[in-house]
Scaffold this motif. Structure first.
Motif, PDB file in Angstrom:
ATOM      1  N   ASP A  51       0.846  -1.190   0.000  1.00 23.29           N
ATOM      2  CA  ASP A  51       0.000   0.000   0.000  1.00 23.29           C
ATOM      3  C   ASP A  51       0.884   1.243   0.000  1.00 23.29           C
ATOM      4  O   ASP A  51       2.111   1.170   0.118  1.00 23.29           O
ATOM      5  CB  ASP A  51      -0.948   0.008   1.206  1.00 23.29           C
ATOM      6  CG  ASP A  51      -0.221  -0.189   2.524  1.00 23.29           C
ATOM      7  OD1 ASP A  51       0.866   0.425   2.699  1.00 23.29           O
ATOM      8  OD2 ASP A  51      -0.708  -0.944   3.379  1.00 23.29           O
ATOM      9  N   ASP A  52       0.245   2.411  -0.109  1.00 18.92           N
ATOM     10  CA  ASP A  52       0.992   3.666  -0.194  1.00 18.92           C
ATOM     11  C   ASP A  52       1.801   3.937   1.064  1.00 18.92           C
ATOM     12  O   ASP A  52       2.910   4.489   1.006  1.00 18.92           O
ATOM     13  CB  ASP A  52       0.036   4.828  -0.467  1.00 18.92           C
ATOM     14  CG  ASP A  52      -0.547   4.778  -1.875  1.00 18.92           C
ATOM     15  OD1 ASP A  52       0.056   4.095  -2.728  1.00 18.92           O
ATOM     16  OD2 ASP A  52      -1.585   5.418  -2.110  1.00 18.92           O
ATOM     17  N   ALA A  53       1.248   3.572   2.229  1.00 16.04           N
ATOM     18  CA  ALA A  53       1.959   3.808   3.487  1.00 16.04           C
ATOM     19  C   ALA A  53       3.270   3.020   3.535  1.00 16.04           C
ATOM     20  O   ALA A  53       4.302   3.529   3.983  1.00 16.04           O
ATOM     21  CB  ALA A  53       1.071   3.434   4.665  1.00 16.04           C
ATOM     22  N   GLN A  54       3.236   1.771   3.064  1.00 16.08           N
ATOM     23  CA  GLN A  54       4.457   0.970   3.038  1.00 16.08           C
ATOM     24  C   GLN A  54       5.460   1.542   2.053  1.00 16.08           C
ATOM     25  O   GLN A  54       6.661   1.622   2.349  1.00 16.08           O
ATOM     26  CB  GLN A  54       4.126  -0.477   2.659  1.00 16.08           C
ATOM     27  CG  GLN A  54       3.534  -1.297   3.794  1.00 16.08           C
ATOM     28  CD  GLN A  54       3.419  -2.757   3.416  1.00 16.08           C
ATOM     29  OE1 GLN A  54       3.070  -3.097   2.293  1.00 16.08           O
ATOM     30  NE2 GLN A  54       3.690  -3.640   4.358  1.00 16.08           N
ATOM     31  N   ASP A  91       4.141  16.584   3.247  1.00 17.60           N
ATOM     32  CA  ASP A  91       4.373  15.573   4.277  1.00 17.60           C
ATOM     33  C   ASP A  91       5.388  16.087   5.295  1.00 17.60           C
ATOM     34  O   ASP A  91       6.525  16.433   4.954  1.00 17.60           O
ATOM     35  CB  ASP A  91       4.897  14.301   3.600  1.00 17.60           C
ATOM     36  CG  ASP A  91       5.021  13.123   4.547  1.00 17.60           C
ATOM     37  OD1 ASP A  91       5.732  13.264   5.561  1.00 17.60           O
ATOM     38  OD2 ASP A  91       4.432  12.066   4.271  1.00 17.60           O
ATOM     39  N   ARG A 131       5.777   4.596   1.126  1.00 16.95           N
ATOM     40  CA  ARG A 131       6.336   5.807   1.726  1.00 16.95           C
ATOM     41  C   ARG A 131       7.396   5.449   2.758  1.00 16.95           C
ATOM     42  O   ARG A 131       8.474   6.057   2.807  1.00 16.95           O
ATOM     43  CB  ARG A 131       5.208   6.620   2.374  1.00 16.95           C
ATOM     44  CG  ARG A 131       5.653   7.806   3.197  1.00 16.95           C
ATOM     45  CD  ARG A 131       4.457   8.480   3.861  1.00 16.95           C
ATOM     46  NE  ARG A 131       4.854   9.534   4.770  1.00 16.95           N
ATOM     47  CZ  ARG A 131       5.262   9.332   6.018  1.00 16.95           C
ATOM     48  NH1 ARG A 131       5.327   8.102   6.500  1.00 16.95           N
ATOM     49  NH2 ARG A 131       5.615  10.363   6.780  1.00 16.95           N
ATOM     50  N   SER A 132       7.116   4.443   3.594  1.00 15.74           N
ATOM     51  CA  SER A 132       8.063   4.026   4.621  1.00 15.74           C
ATOM     52  C   SER A 132       9.374   3.551   4.014  1.00 15.74           C
ATOM     53  O   SER A 132      10.466   3.901   4.494  1.00 15.74           O
ATOM     54  CB  SER A 132       7.438   2.918   5.476  1.00 15.74           C
ATOM     55  OG  SER A 132       8.360   2.408   6.404  1.00 15.74           O
TER      56      SER A 132
END
Length: 289
Positions: A185-188, A225, A190-191
């Motif tokens: 997903d996008d959160a991963q 961000d 980004r991480s």
């Protein structure tokens, strides 16, 4: 008669009954190995080899022979996780981790399903790490698995941990880029990219590339961000990529009405500038705030 292959089924049954009567487990294992080698059908062949393995372990107390038979089953049924688990247990008991690790690599070379390839090579990597202690071999196995199945999160994570533990930061940065492309997903994603930027800005000392990564994550200026902005500010404060970062942060702080942050930015910028004209211009802006 059994070894000749003629009337082998009948010969096997008669011999097995006879060896049961005289309690000869060694011969019972031997005839199963002989008969299995004659059969092409993987189902009956696997059944005989499983019996031979169980008898070798329980009746003959010979884990090496049991492992050899189970490896043959693994060749026939590479997706059978129960068989692979038993192989690992027997390899430990027989102190033959190299034997199993080698066969896992061979089996992986001969299967076509990407998920299975990466799973087999991940198991190979685990054995190469412990008990063998071959870090480079484990890394090589995991990389091969990811070539076949780039989205295998378990192999990605295991390889990332190895790179981090052994300070192979350039390879880790490349892997994080790969993980960002195959993140769930996008959160991963980004991480992974933030971690890559940290490596580039830190131990890899590549501020330009770190900034390129951060720019892809910053988003609209008014909703930039915060974690990305903080990393850009750290680069700027260390006088890395200041020329490129200053206008970005200037616009972000103005868009978000963060006048305190903008004032600090201008003050730091004035200290970085060599031109008296540019320094004076920046200080005037600061004074106007």
């Amino acid at each position: 008669i059994l070894k000749s292959g003629e009337s082998a089924t009948e010969a096997f049954d008669l011999l097995d009954s006879a060896y049961i009567q005289i309690d000869n487990s060694e011969k019972r294992v031997e005839i199963r190995e002989t008969r299995a080698a004659q059969i092409e059908d993987s189902g009956p062949r696997s059944h005989l080899l499983l019996e031979a393995a169980a008898m070798s372990e329980a009746d003959l107390s010979d884990p090496e022979r049991a492992l050899t038979n189970l490896i043959e089953v693994m060749n026939l049924q590479p997706s059978n996780t129960d068989v692979r688990t038993r192989c690992r247990s027997l390899a430990a008991a027989a102190n033959l981790p190299e034997l199993l690790a080698g066969h896992l690599g061979t089996v992986a070379d001969n299967v076509g399903e990407p998920d299975l390839v990466s799973s087999l090579l991940r198991e190979r990597a685990q054995i190469l790490l412990d008990p063998i202690g071959d870090v480079d071999g484990a890394i090589g196995a995991l990389r091969l698995g990811l070539e076949a199945n780039p989205g295998d999160a378990s192999s990605q994570e295991m390889l990332a941990d190895l790179y981090d533990e052994h300070e192979r930061y350039e390879s880790l940065a490349e892997l994080l880029d790969l993980r960002s492309l195959h993140g769930a997903d996008d959160a991963q994603k980004r991480s992974f990219l933030l971690r890559r930027a940290d490596l580039l800005a830190g131990p890899l000392d590549d501020a330009d590339e770190a900034l390129m990564v951060l720019i892809t994550l910053v988003g609209p200026k008014e909703d930039a961000d915060a974690d990305v902005v903080a990393r850009m500010r750290a680069l700027f404060n260390s006088a890395k990529c200041s020329e490129e970062i200053f206008p970005l942060l200037d616009e972000i702080y103005q868009s978000q009405d963060q006048m305190d942050q903008l004032a600090q930015l201008l003050e730091t910028r004035s200290e970085q500038l060599e031109s008296e004209h540019d320094k004076t211009t920046t200080l005037r802006r600061l004074g106007a705030l």
